[in-house]
Enzyme design. Structure first.
Site, PDB file in Angstrom:
ATOM      1  N   GLY A 223      38.548  33.647  43.538  1.00 35.27           N
ATOM      2  CA  GLY A 223      37.422  34.033  42.643  1.00 35.27           C
ATOM      3  C   GLY A 223      36.346  33.027  42.743  1.00 35.27           C
ATOM      4  O   GLY A 223      36.054  32.525  43.701  1.00 35.27           O
ATOM      5  N   ALA A 226      32.785  28.655  39.357  1.00 37.82           N
ATOM      6  CA  ALA A 226      33.022  28.272  38.068  1.00 37.82           C
ATOM      7  C   ALA A 226      34.334  28.748  37.616  1.00 37.82           C
ATOM      8  O   ALA A 226      34.909  27.663  36.799  1.00 37.82           O
ATOM      9  CB  ALA A 226      31.855  29.079  37.292  1.00 37.82           C
ATOM     10  N   GLY A 228      37.260  28.778  38.900  1.00 34.60           N
ATOM     11  CA  GLY A 228      37.867  28.044  39.896  1.00 34.60           C
ATOM     12  C   GLY A 228      38.291  26.694  39.211  1.00 34.60           C
ATOM     13  O   GLY A 228      39.308  26.171  39.017  1.00 34.60           O
ATOM     14  N   GLU A 245      41.018  29.676  46.417  1.00 33.34           N
ATOM     15  CA  GLU A 245      39.947  30.373  47.241  1.00 33.34           C
ATOM     16  C   GLU A 245      38.759  30.726  46.571  1.00 33.34           C
ATOM     17  O   GLU A 245      38.585  31.774  45.969  1.00 33.34           O
ATOM     18  CB  GLU A 245      40.878  31.222  48.036  1.00 33.34           C
ATOM     19  CG  GLU A 245      40.231  31.640  49.365  1.00 33.34           C
ATOM     20  CD  GLU A 245      39.185  32.721  49.107  1.00 33.34           C
ATOM     21  OE1 GLU A 245      37.917  32.715  49.235  1.00 33.34           O
ATOM     22  OE2 GLU A 245      39.884  34.050  49.381  1.00 33.34           O
ATOM     23  N   CYS A 279      34.735  37.517  51.313  1.00 36.08           N
ATOM     24  CA  CYS A 279      34.553  36.144  50.933  1.00 36.08           C
ATOM     25  C   CYS A 279      34.010  35.514  52.185  1.00 36.08           C
ATOM     26  O   CYS A 279      33.074  34.475  51.737  1.00 36.08           O
ATOM     27  CB  CYS A 279      35.821  35.585  50.469  1.00 36.08           C
ATOM     28  SG  CYS A 279      37.448  35.817  51.608  1.00 36.08           S
TER      29      CYS A 279
END
Length: 479
Positions: A223, A226, A228, A245, A279
């Site tokens: 995700g 922030a 994470g 990740e 990503c």
């Protein structure tokens, strides 16, 4: 598509809830199906079931665990049409991309079902006095907190990594895309022992208790940076293992000697595949000044010719709407910022103008190319995670490498050059967990996937990724 029911799966048993939420189809803004939200009691039951199951699952021989992964793959194949249709409705993907999501999940199961791709005991050191063997011991219960851009792929990699290493796993899909993951785990009941694979639907509150509960041994999260950081801080309270990740504002460097026709096709694919919601998507392009104008011209032609808005999900397409309204508004603000600052938009730049029969437009943004925005613009500094791409020029190699290496991000990057020695030289100086040469950025399940700096902590995939799902125990034999 027919009405469907969805359930949390706890100890191999479907469980409904009086509290539900409903996801919106990104193509049409039509409501989909009610989805049960797991209660605190559901969560506690799932953790307890997983802890009980772990006592015997951890003792199951690797060969048996791998045989069950093959059965999971077969089960996914059997239900590919249903799962693909669900994915298309909830994520906005075409059926083509939705089937890819399912097929890649199948491939992940089969990859780790191969003996060569799993962890095995090995001799770490040996001399005339001692032999030291490394063995890999499962952690316990893994919480897999998953994103919305590739719901099955990014859930299944956490699931298969957990299972092949002997862990139990509780999956929390994104509340934006809960349906396919929940249906997959429901359809897989009976393959694994009860409690080994479970799924709970919920929002940030469920994610928080997963990170704090002492019965969870590891959290694997994909995700934003922030969130994470918040996950890592919460896991520290019980010293959980954690894999993060996170976001990547990925740079692409096109050299003067690049094969432009091939580079243009790859850059367009890297930037606009799944509407840029990848990503490791190509998110910043730096083109050598000697070929800059030609590259931009070719890129505009490529994007206008092959990346168009098509409402019908059955039409094969790698471009679709933004997956949810929150992200749609984020990308739209970036487009408006570019317009407000007077940046040169050479392709796209508009939201969808026509609506469906109900007057709703869906979350559609044209694939957008911005020529030469400044390095301190929002578009260049921040990960857009949508169909808008800045293209800048460069002349000095050291300078473009410095511009490419952001202070806070380093997930992926790409380099295009006919001189492979030059391409590799540049690649080795880029601060990113993965670098692709003369191809768009696509993770490979056989390669470790991780981010530098704020783009991650630890990593997934490859044998190295499995190590984060295990303790390594050293056994010393005296001679």
């Amino acid at each position: 598509m027919e009405e469907l029911e969805f359930h949390n799966i706890i100890n191999d048993t479907p469980r409904s809830s009086p509290t539900t939420h409903t996801v919106t189809d990104p193509r049409t803004e039509s409501p989909l199906w009610p989805c049960p939200i797991a209660s605190p009691a559901d969560f506690e039951d799932a953790v307890a079931s997983a802890q009980i199951a772990f006592k015997t699952w951890k003792l199951t021989p690797l060969s048996e665990r791998q045989a069950l992964l093959t059965k999971l793959a077969t089960n996914l194949e059997d239900h590919l049409p249903l799962l693909s249709q669900i994915l298309a409705r909830e994520s906005g993907k075409s059926l083509l991309l939705s089937e890819l999501d399912v097929r890649t999940s199948i491939a992940q199961c089969l990859h780790y079902a191969q003996p060569a791709n799993a962890l095995s005991d090995h001799i770490q050191y040996e001399d005339e006095t001692v032999k030291i063997i490394a063995t890999h011991v499962p952690l316990g219960v893994v919480a897999a907190i998953c994103p919305w851009n590739f719901p099955l792929i990014l859930s299944s990699i956490k699931v298969v990594s957990s299972l092949v290493t002997g862990n139990c796993v509780i999956v929390k899909p994104s509340p934006f895309t809960p349906y396919a993951v929940m249906k997959w785990i429901e359809l897989a009941r009976g393959i694994l022992p009860p409690g080994v694979l479970q799924v709970l639907n919920g929002g940030a509150d469920l994610g928080q208790i997963l990170t704090l509960h002492p019965g969870i041994a590891k959290v694997s999260f994909t995700g934003t940076i922030a969130v994470g950081k918040a996950v890592m801080a919460a896991c520290a309270k019980t010293l959980k293992k954690v894999t993060l990740e996170l976001a990547g504002n990925n740079a692409c460097i096109v050299c003067a000697d690049a094969d432009l026709p091939k580079a243009v096709k790859n850059v367009a694919s890297g930037a606009f595949f799944n509407a840029g919601q990848v990503c490791v998507a190509t998110k910043r392009v730096y083109v050598h000044e000697s070929v800059y104008e030609e590259f931009v011209r070719r890129l505009v032609e490529e994007v206008k010719g092959n990346y168009t808005m098509v409402e019908d999900a059955s039409v094969p397409s790698v471009f679709g709407p933004v997956s949810n309204k929150v992200q749609f508004e984020t990308v739209k603000r970036i487009v408006e910022d570019c317009k407000g600052k007077g940046y040169e938009i050479v392709a796209g730049g508009e939201v969808r103008e026509s609506g469906n029969a109900e007057g709703k437009k869906g979350f559609w943004l044209e694939p957008t190319i911005v020529k030469g925005p400044p390095d301190d613009s929002v578009l260049v500094k921040e990960e857009q995670f949508g169909p808008i791409l800045p293209v800048m020029s460069w002349s000095d190699e050291d300078d473009v490498i410095n511009r490419s290496n952001l202070a806070n991000a380093g997930l992926g990057a790409s380099v295009y050059s006919s001189d492979l020695a030059q391409a590799e030289r540049i690649a080795r100086r880029l601060e990113a967990g993965g670098v692709w040469i003369n191809k768009s950025e696509r993770p490979h399940m056989g390669a470790y996937f991780s981010g530098f700096k704020d783009s991650g902590f630890g990593g997934e995939m490859g044998k190295q990724g499995l190590l984060s799902y295990s303790y390594t125990q050293s056994i010393h034999f005296a001679k």
